[in-house]
Write an enzyme that holds these catalytic residues in place. Structure first.
Site, mmCIF file in Angstrom:
data_model
loop_
_atom_site.group_PDB
_atom_site.id
_atom_site.type_symbol
_atom_site.label_atom_id
_atom_site.label_comp_id
_atom_site.label_asym_id
_atom_site.label_seq_id
_atom_site.Cartn_x
_atom_site.Cartn_y
_atom_site.Cartn_z
ATOM 1 N N GLU A 48 0.861 -1.196 0.000
ATOM 2 C CA GLU A 48 0.000 0.000 0.000
ATOM 3 C C GLU A 48 0.897 1.247 0.000
ATOM 4 O OE1 GLU A 48 -1.762 0.712 3.895
ATOM 5 O OE2 GLU A 48 -3.525 1.660 3.015
ATOM 6 N N LYS A 126 -9.428 1.165 -2.136
ATOM 7 C CA LYS A 126 -9.650 0.649 -0.765
ATOM 8 C C LYS A 126 -11.061 0.948 -0.269
ATOM 9 C CE LYS A 126 -7.204 0.913 3.704
ATOM 10 N NZ LYS A 126 -5.967 1.446 4.316
ATOM 11 N N CYS A 175 -4.658 -3.180 2.773
ATOM 12 C CA CYS A 175 -4.416 -3.069 4.207
ATOM 13 C C CYS A 175 -5.616 -3.443 5.074
ATOM 14 C CB CYS A 175 -3.897 -1.684 4.551
ATOM 15 S SG CYS A 175 -3.156 -1.643 6.201
HETATM 16 N N1 CDV Z 1 -3.318 1.494 6.596
HETATM 17 C C1 CDV Z 1 -4.244 0.778 7.257
HETATM 18 O O1 CDV Z 1 -5.286 0.429 6.724
HETATM 19 N N2 CDV Z 1 -3.956 0.495 8.549
HETATM 20 C C2 CDV Z 1 -4.863 -0.227 9.399
HETATM 21 C C3 CDV Z 1 -4.725 0.190 10.828
HETATM 22 C C4 CDV Z 1 -5.013 1.607 10.993
HETATM 23 C C5 CDV Z 1 -5.634 -0.637 11.711
HETATM 24 C C6 CDV Z 1 -4.655 -1.727 9.295
HETATM 25 O O2 CDV Z 1 -5.656 -2.438 9.209
HETATM 26 O O3 CDV Z 1 -3.527 -2.197 9.378
#
Ligand code: CDV
Length: 317
Positions: A48, A126, A175
């Site tokens: 990401e 996302k 993510c």
């Molecule tokens: N960049 C992200 O999506 N980070 C989230 C944190 C904030 C919980 C993750 O799920 O890793």
């Protein structure tokens, strides 16, 4: 049938500092793609926001500075072009996460899959944005993804790239998406055989929970999400970190490649640039899809109404 077996490279990258010019970062990514290709990989998966520091940790008021973190228009042109050229030259495609600014002014946390001809095959934006719109007072690091990005508007579109390169059904998440089984299942209902996920996960969690969370627990949650969803959907899963210390904030590493049994094929040992390799045979997904997770025989969608009709939990009296 086209090519079902290929070598994959999961390219973990160490922190990118706020002051680092993008051109320099693109050169770093090109070097890692070339190394992946030297070792026989035909697909390299980057994390990401692979071009910049994880800027949602800051409240930035200067619009020019905010814009400097985003790629406007066609990603294959401009600063990232050398990576597209390298993909074509080396016959090694890639997945790349970046901040997208559309021509009509929309902003997304995005990734693309580019094939071995240097062509964008698919874009994903996302869906599950973590964090807040407004800054939290009294904490050093924010999580302001909800401020800088809009929710992804593309859904979860599975896709097939060109068969002469890789003949498989693919999906992408970014993510926080990896923690939401619904997203994986929507892909799996389209036959997804391999899922790519890039992450920037902070090692403490203060920005979200206003308390320090144990780094090992955060690593465990990250691994667990990838392994369990790979197993329950009988697909390969590739989760790749941007990690290490980035502008003083620590991000977890632990990039991993998981098979359709949820077993780890390869996992990163360092907290910096590191390439993991795996020989992927997409036919390994077939057994799970035809037996334990044969959706058409075993799923009970008539009982799952709440999954789409309701958002938050409504505890019973
Ligand atoms: N960049 C992200 O999506 N980070 C989230 C944190 C904030 C919980 C993750 O799920 O890793």
């Amino acid at each position: 049938m086209g090519i079902r077996k290929f070598k994959l490279a999961a390219v973990q990258i160490g922190g990118i500092q706020r002051a680092t010019p993008k051109e320099e970062t693109v050169q770093r990514l090109c070097k890692l793609l070339n190394e992946s290709a030297d070792n026989g990989a035909t697909l390299a998966v980057f994390p990401e926001l692979s071009l910049t520091s994880f800027f949602p940790r800051w409240l930035i008021e200067d619009q020019e500075e905010i814009d400097s973190f985003f790629e406007k228009g066609d990603i294959s042109k401009g600063v990232v072009k050398p990576l597209f050229d390298a993909a074509k030259e080396r016959g090694c495609g890639f997945v790349l996460g970046y901040a997208e600014l559309t021509d009509d002014g929309h902003r997304f946390n995005t990734c693309v899959l580019v094939d071995n001809q240097g062509q964008v095959v698919q874009k994903y934006r996302k869906a599950h944005l973590p964090g807040y719109v407004e800054p939290t007072e009294g904490i050093k690091w924010q999580q302001l993804e909800k401020k800088y990005f809009e929710y992804g508007d593309l859904g979860f579109p599975a896709f097939r790239p060109n068969k002469e390169w890789i003949d498989g059904i693919m999906g992408m998440l970014i993510c926080n998406d990896r923690r939401w089984p619904e997203a994986w299942r929507v892909y799996a209902l389209q036959g997804m055989e391999i899922c790519f996920n890039g992450y920037n996960t902070t090692a403490d969690g203060t920005a979200l929970f206003n308390k320090v969370e144990n780094k090992e627990v955060r690593m465990y949650h990250s691994d667990l999400s990838t392994k369990s969803n790979a197993y329950c959907n009988s697909c390969f899963a590739v989760s790749v970190a941007k990690c290490g210390v980035e502008d003083d904030q620590e991000l977890i590493a632990g990039s991993l490649i998981v098979d359709p049994n949820g077993l780890v094929i390869a996992q990163a040992k360092t907290e910096g640039d590191e390439i993991l390799y795996a020989d992927i045979d997409l036919d390994e997904t077939i057994s799970g899809k035809q037996k334990m997770f044969d959706f058409s025989r075993h799923r009970r969608p008539e009982l799952y109404g709440r999954l789409v009709s309701q958002k938050g939990a409504i505890p019973i009296e």
